[in-house]
Design a protein around this motif. Structure first.
Motif, mmCIF file in Angstrom:
data_model
loop_
_atom_site.group_PDB
_atom_site.id
_atom_site.type_symbol
_atom_site.label_atom_id
_atom_site.label_comp_id
_atom_site.label_asym_id
_atom_site.label_seq_id
_atom_site.Cartn_x
_atom_site.Cartn_y
_atom_site.Cartn_z
ATOM 1 N N LEU A 23 0.831 -1.203 0.000
ATOM 2 C CA LEU A 23 0.000 0.000 0.000
ATOM 3 C C LEU A 23 0.866 1.253 0.000
ATOM 4 C CD1 LEU A 23 -3.068 0.645 0.132
ATOM 5 C CD2 LEU A 23 -2.777 0.908 2.600
ATOM 6 N N GLN A 24 1.898 1.237 0.817
ATOM 7 C CA GLN A 24 2.802 2.391 0.893
ATOM 8 C C GLN A 24 3.578 2.592 -0.411
ATOM 9 O OE1 GLN A 24 5.086 1.473 4.407
ATOM 10 N NE2 GLN A 24 3.649 2.507 5.787
ATOM 11 N N SER A 25 3.936 1.475 -1.047
ATOM 12 C CA SER A 25 4.637 1.552 -2.330
ATOM 13 C C SER A 25 3.759 2.201 -3.387
ATOM 14 C CB SER A 25 5.053 0.150 -2.794
ATOM 15 O OG SER A 25 6.001 -0.405 -1.914
ATOM 16 N N TYR A 26 2.485 1.786 -3.438
ATOM 17 C CA TYR A 26 1.538 2.392 -4.367
ATOM 18 C C TYR A 26 1.426 3.897 -4.114
ATOM 19 C CZ TYR A 26 -0.471 -1.749 -6.656
ATOM 20 O OH TYR A 26 -0.676 -2.855 -7.441
ATOM 21 N N GLN A 27 1.303 4.263 -2.846
ATOM 22 C CA GLN A 27 1.166 5.683 -2.500
ATOM 23 C C GLN A 27 2.384 6.485 -2.934
ATOM 24 O OE1 GLN A 27 -0.018 4.990 1.777
ATOM 25 N NE2 GLN A 27 -1.444 6.668 1.336
ATOM 26 N N ARG A 28 3.570 5.951 -2.656
ATOM 27 C CA ARG A 28 4.808 6.651 -3.031
ATOM 28 C C ARG A 28 4.882 6.840 -4.551
ATOM 29 N NH1 ARG A 28 7.347 3.550 0.994
ATOM 30 N NH2 ARG A 28 7.949 1.999 -0.568
ATOM 31 N N ASP A 29 4.617 5.745 -5.269
ATOM 32 C CA ASP A 29 4.700 5.804 -6.733
ATOM 33 C C ASP A 29 3.742 6.842 -7.306
ATOM 34 O OD1 ASP A 29 6.563 3.772 -6.691
ATOM 35 O OD2 ASP A 29 5.097 2.181 -7.071
ATOM 36 N N LEU A 30 2.515 6.818 -6.815
ATOM 37 C CA LEU A 30 1.485 7.683 -7.388
ATOM 38 C C LEU A 30 1.634 9.139 -6.946
ATOM 39 C CD1 LEU A 30 -1.511 5.201 -7.204
ATOM 40 C CD2 LEU A 30 -0.300 5.977 -9.249
ATOM 41 N N LYS A 31 2.205 9.365 -5.788
ATOM 42 C CA LYS A 31 2.484 10.743 -5.377
ATOM 43 C C LYS A 31 3.551 11.356 -6.287
ATOM 44 C CE LYS A 31 1.119 10.703 -0.487
ATOM 45 N NZ LYS A 31 1.605 10.736 0.919
ATOM 46 N N LYS A 32 4.585 10.576 -6.625
ATOM 47 C CA LYS A 32 5.614 11.047 -7.548
ATOM 48 C C LYS A 32 5.001 11.315 -8.926
ATOM 49 C CE LYS A 32 9.509 8.626 -5.384
ATOM 50 N NZ LYS A 32 10.477 7.509 -5.528
ATOM 51 N N TYR A 33 4.119 10.412 -9.317
ATOM 52 C CA TYR A 33 3.433 10.541 -10.605
ATOM 53 C C TYR A 33 2.588 11.820 -10.638
ATOM 54 C CZ TYR A 33 0.151 9.130 -14.351
ATOM 55 O OH TYR A 33 -0.625 9.066 -15.484
ATOM 56 N N LEU A 34 1.828 12.057 -9.582
ATOM 57 C CA LEU A 34 0.981 13.253 -9.483
ATOM 58 C C LEU A 34 1.825 14.521 -9.493
ATOM 59 C CD1 LEU A 34 -1.759 14.637 -9.031
ATOM 60 C CD2 LEU A 34 -1.455 14.243 -6.572
ATOM 61 N N THR A 35 2.910 14.521 -8.738
ATOM 62 C CA THR A 35 3.803 15.686 -8.688
ATOM 63 C C THR A 35 4.371 15.992 -10.067
ATOM 64 O OG1 THR A 35 4.399 15.213 -6.393
ATOM 65 C CG2 THR A 35 5.892 16.630 -7.639
ATOM 66 N N TYR A 36 4.786 14.938 -10.766
ATOM 67 C CA TYR A 36 5.348 15.123 -12.111
ATOM 68 C C TYR A 36 4.305 15.728 -13.054
ATOM 69 C CZ TYR A 36 7.261 14.060 -16.709
ATOM 70 O OH TYR A 36 7.719 14.167 -18.002
ATOM 71 N N LEU A 37 3.098 15.177 -13.031
ATOM 72 C CA LEU A 37 2.045 15.649 -13.938
ATOM 73 C C LEU A 37 1.685 17.109 -13.674
ATOM 74 C CD1 LEU A 37 -0.415 12.600 -13.998
ATOM 75 C CD2 LEU A 37 1.211 13.279 -15.770
ATOM 76 N N THR A 38 1.579 17.480 -12.413
ATOM 77 C CA THR A 38 1.142 18.846 -12.075
ATOM 78 C C THR A 38 2.262 19.868 -12.243
ATOM 79 O OG1 THR A 38 1.577 18.381 -9.726
ATOM 80 C CG2 THR A 38 -0.684 18.100 -10.518
ATOM 81 N N GLU A 39 3.509 19.468 -11.906
ATOM 82 C CA GLU A 39 4.610 20.435 -11.932
ATOM 83 C C GLU A 39 5.363 20.456 -13.266
ATOM 84 O OE1 GLU A 39 7.138 19.847 -8.566
ATOM 85 O OE2 GLU A 39 5.530 20.207 -7.106
#
Length: 295
Positions: A23-39
């Protein structure tokens, strides 16, 4: 966008019963993904995300030096998340479908210099097979075709008067590629002086044939290219794909735009073509370092 991400985490926690670590791995991966998309991509809605955004993120991850396992897990997280968005009718399509994990071997493609290409193509055309060999190698460098595309060419794919060839690439996608005057001349010479002698009375639509007049195989062409490289004193471990790399690199070095090169190479995604911009930049740095007095 963050709200949908929180909903997804809740979903996989309750519905899938995943372990805390997963669960934590999914969260880490997707937070990086979200940051990349928005920034980096300036995206503010999941409906705006395209396939190219995902591939660019994966290449961005790859460039940071993460492991192959991390890349694969990140893509798995992204796929599951976009599947969730589609199932929840937040998005109409899933842009992550059919995306492959970038290979960790982020080596820049090897290519020939212009001088090496000139030496390779300076083939003596004094008998049918050497005329054929020159026509094939000229065509490969002039068009950037994959070896399978080259040996699959038929007479009807050839349009010498208009200066282009038609080929079927991956997924049976048809594309038109310019042939160029020098390659056209070499192919014309092959059609007039060599192919009739090789084919004899056999009926075949195949453009390039072996010494028995039969369709040429990928392995057969590979052997021919190796032999030609040896005869022309090209020291690099030459392969058909290296000529494809040389085609793309030389086009970009001489001012061609990336979209045109992408179309000629038959790349589905421009991110695949962008590797050649890195090659061109490296080449510029090498030239600068070698020739600038204060480099």
């Amino acid at each position: 966008m963050r709200l949908e991400l929180e909903d997804f985490v809740h979903y996989i926690k309750i519905e899938r019963g995943l372990s805390i670590n997963t669960l934590q791995s999914y969260q880490r991966d997707l937070k990086k993904y979200l940051t990349y998309l928005t920034e980096q991509r300036s995206i503010d809605s999941w409906t705006e995300v395209a396939r190219s955004d995902i591939t660019q993120f994966l290449y961005h991850m790859n460039d940071t030096g993460v492991s192959q396992a991390t890349l694969a897990r990140s893509l798995s997280s992204i796929r599951l998340f976009h599947q969730f968005l589609q199932n929840e009718r937040i998005t109409a399509v899933n842009p992550s479908i059919h995306i492959e994990t970038p290979k960790k071997t982020a080596k820049l493609p090897k290519f020939l210099s212009s001088e090496e290409v000139d030496r390779l193509l300076d083939i003596e055309t004094d008998e049918p097979l050497s005329i054929r060999n020159k026509a094939m190698v000229e065509t490969l460098y002039a068009t950037g075709l994959r070896v399978t595309e080259l040996v699959s060419l038929t007479l009807s794919d050839l349009h010498l008067m208009m200066g282009f060839i038609r080929c079927l690439g991956k997924g049976s996608k048809e594309r038109i590629v310019p042939l160029g005057d020098i390659a056209s001349s070499a192919v014309k010479q092959y059609l007039e002086l060599s192919r009739p002698l090789l084919v004899k009375k056999q009926l075949t639509e195949q453009l390039f044939v072996n010494h028995h007049g039969k369709p040429l195989s990928r392995q057969g062409f590979w052997k021919i290219l190796k032999r030609v490289a040896e005869e022309q004193d090209v020291k690099k471990n030459l392969s058909p794909h290296m000529l494809r790399h040389s085609f793309a690199t030389h086009l970009l070095e001489n001012g061609a735009d990336l979209r045109s090169v992408q179309e000629m190479l038959g790349h589905a995604d421009i991110s695949t073509t962008q590797i050649y911009t890195h090659v061109s930049k490296r080449r510029l740095r090498e030239i600068y370092s070698k020739h600038h007095p204060r480099a």
